[in-house]
Design an enzyme around this catalytic site. Structure first.
Site: not given
Ligand code: GLN
Length: 483
Positions: A76, A151, A175
């Site tokens: 990532k 994400s 995410s």
């Molecule tokens: N969707 C959640 C957010 O936008 C989690 C994102 C994540 O786990 N990085 O904060």
């Protein structure tokens, strides 16, 4: 070649039936062919990949190779990779070449994994649909109209379409698990502190945790063996005896107690998802597990307090992007205030700005006690709910996401709706627990994931349960039709 699992590829490499250079070239060809449709990679590191593959072939020949030597892999774009663009999918870092490797990247390199490239993601890991990336949205290989989740959407999309056997992700509120669910793969968010955060660009430090994504639990276990472990450079890293995460995969599930939180099966859950989850639970019951109803009463408070805590931490972490030290700087600043304002104003996208503003507000004098402190107190109640549940059951199970993948654009302009797609994943981060998502079926060709939540350091048990399920089913072996 690309439909083989990591243990199968490993065996072929060790026996000399295949070279790492051939294998790596095969994956690079697939990326070249399919990435334009998916936008799963921000950077493809062809030359570096082939150089690492050549080195791997040497180790494979002279008998010094480990189980992962020569296997292609992707990171990532939140992990610092020395000499390579590390953008966090933000304009703010679109010119940032990391001067060092994240611990996770270093550990993968030591294990012999070959880096194919850096995967797309939501900007600074903020999002659930991978639509906030500066490099454009990622597509879901099961349906190009659908989001891959976020994400870590680039990693999930790339693994699902078999552009790489595995990838890293990070999970602050879901995410790793949510995109794994939406793309039909297996992803593990480890116990907080098990995998080093050194060199992982910070979003919300008390919640962020890196982990592996692949097709099966067995592959995830192999990858976790490479990346877990104490790191003195991360002050929240935990010092523990090393564990072989693949050692318990074949334990039988006789008498295993699985808790089903009633809060995870109520209003908001798509009935078609519920049906597939029930079918998966029956399969586990047939494998010997017992199902018990449990309660996690503070669940409804998790999303609201997450958006206070995560935003507060991000507003602090992202203050380092000031246009001075590194990252984006605006053209011809008039004075220092102008430099700060325009560099940050132009460098960050809308979602990141929204979070910084919420966080700054929640931390400001006069509001701190009302919001941030209150949120931390509720966080403790949520952890206590889990602690009580784990006195009665060995693991907890439920859906990873309330719906299958939604369409691109569907929730983009409705942040609250978007935030609610993480209702079942966020409590786990607040408590620092490990959890895994595995594929359990399709609804109109869109995958559904089952979430398994463990007690602290319960990774071996989660991987064991997921592996036993995967021994009895084929969902993890499917490849989306056009790939
Ligand atoms: N969707 C959640 C957010 O936008 C989690 C994102 C994540 O786990 N990085 O904060």
């Amino acid at each position: 070649m690309h439909t083989q699992s990591i243990p199968q590829i490993s065996a072929a490499l060790q026996q000399g039936q295949l070279s790492s250079v051939e294998l790596t070239q095969h994956y690079l060809n697939r990326i070249e062919r399919y990435n334009p449709q998916l936008n799963a990679f921000i950077t493809v590191t062809d030359e570096l990949a082939l150089a690492q593959a050549q080195a791997a072939d040497k180790y494979l020949k002279n008998g010094t190779a480990g189980p992962l030597t020569g296997i292609p892999f992707a990171h990532k774009d939140i992990f610092c990779t020395q000499g390579l663009l590390t953008s966090c999918a933000s304009k703010m870092l679109a010119n940032f070449i990391a001067p060092y490797n994240a611990t996770i990247v270093e550990k993968c390199q030591v294990a012999g994994l070959v880096i194919l490239g850096k995967t797309n993601m939501d900007e600074f890991a903020m999002g659930s649909s991978n639509e906030t990336s500066y490099y454009g949205p990622v597509k879901n290989p099961w349906d190009l109209q659908a989001v891959p989740g976020g994400s870590s959407g680039g990693s999930a999309s790339a693994v699902s379409a078999r552009l790489t056997p595995g990838a890293t992700g990070t999970d602050t509120g879901g995410s790793i698990r949510q995109p794994s669910a939406l793309c039909g793969i297996t992803g593990l968010k480890p116990t907080y502190g098990l995998v080093s955060r050194y060199g992982m660009i910070a979003f919300a430090s008390s919640l962020d945790q890196g982990g592996p994504m692949a097709h099966s639990a067995e592959e995830v276990a192999w990858l976790l063996n490479a990346i877990a472990g104490f790191d003195p450079r991360d002050s929240t890293s935990l010092e523990r005896e090393p564990v072989d995460y693949s050692a318990q995969l074949n334990n039988n599930l006789q008498g295993l107690k699985i808790g089903l939180p009633k809060e995870y099966f109520g209003e908001g859950l798509d009935p078609a998802v519920d049906t597939l989850i029930q079918t998966a639970l029956q399969e586990l019951e047939q494998a010997g597990a017992e199902l018990h109803s449990i309660e996690l009463p503070n669940t409804p408070l998790a999303v609201p307090i997450y958006y206070i805590i995560a935003s507060a931490e991000c507003s602090s972490n992202l203050s380092r992007y000031d246009g001075v030290r590194y990252g984006y700087r605006c053209e011809e600043p008039q004075d220092l205030m102008d430099l700060y304002q325009r560099s940050r104003g132009e460098g960050f996208g809308a979602e990141v700005k929204r979070r910084i503003m919420i966080g700054t507000y929640a931390l400001s004098a006069g509001y701190y006690d009302a919001y941030y402190l209150k949120a931390q107190q509720i966080r403790r109640l949520i952890s206590n709910d889990f602690a009580q549940a784990f006195q009665k059951v060995d693991i907890i199970a439920g859906p990873t996401s309330p719906t299958p993948a939604f369409n691109l654009g569907e929730k983009f302009n409705d942040p609250v709706k978007m935030y609610l797609s993480d209702v079942y994943t966020i409590p786990v981060n607040l408590a620092g627990l490990p959890a895994l998502s595995l594929p359990v079926g399709l609804i109109q060709q869109r995958p559904v994931g089952l979430q398994l939540i463990g007690n602290y350091f319960g990774e071996p048990k989660l991987l064991n349960v997921a592996h036993q399920y995967q021994q009895r089913t084929h969902w993890h072996q499917l490849t989306p039709t056009h790939f």
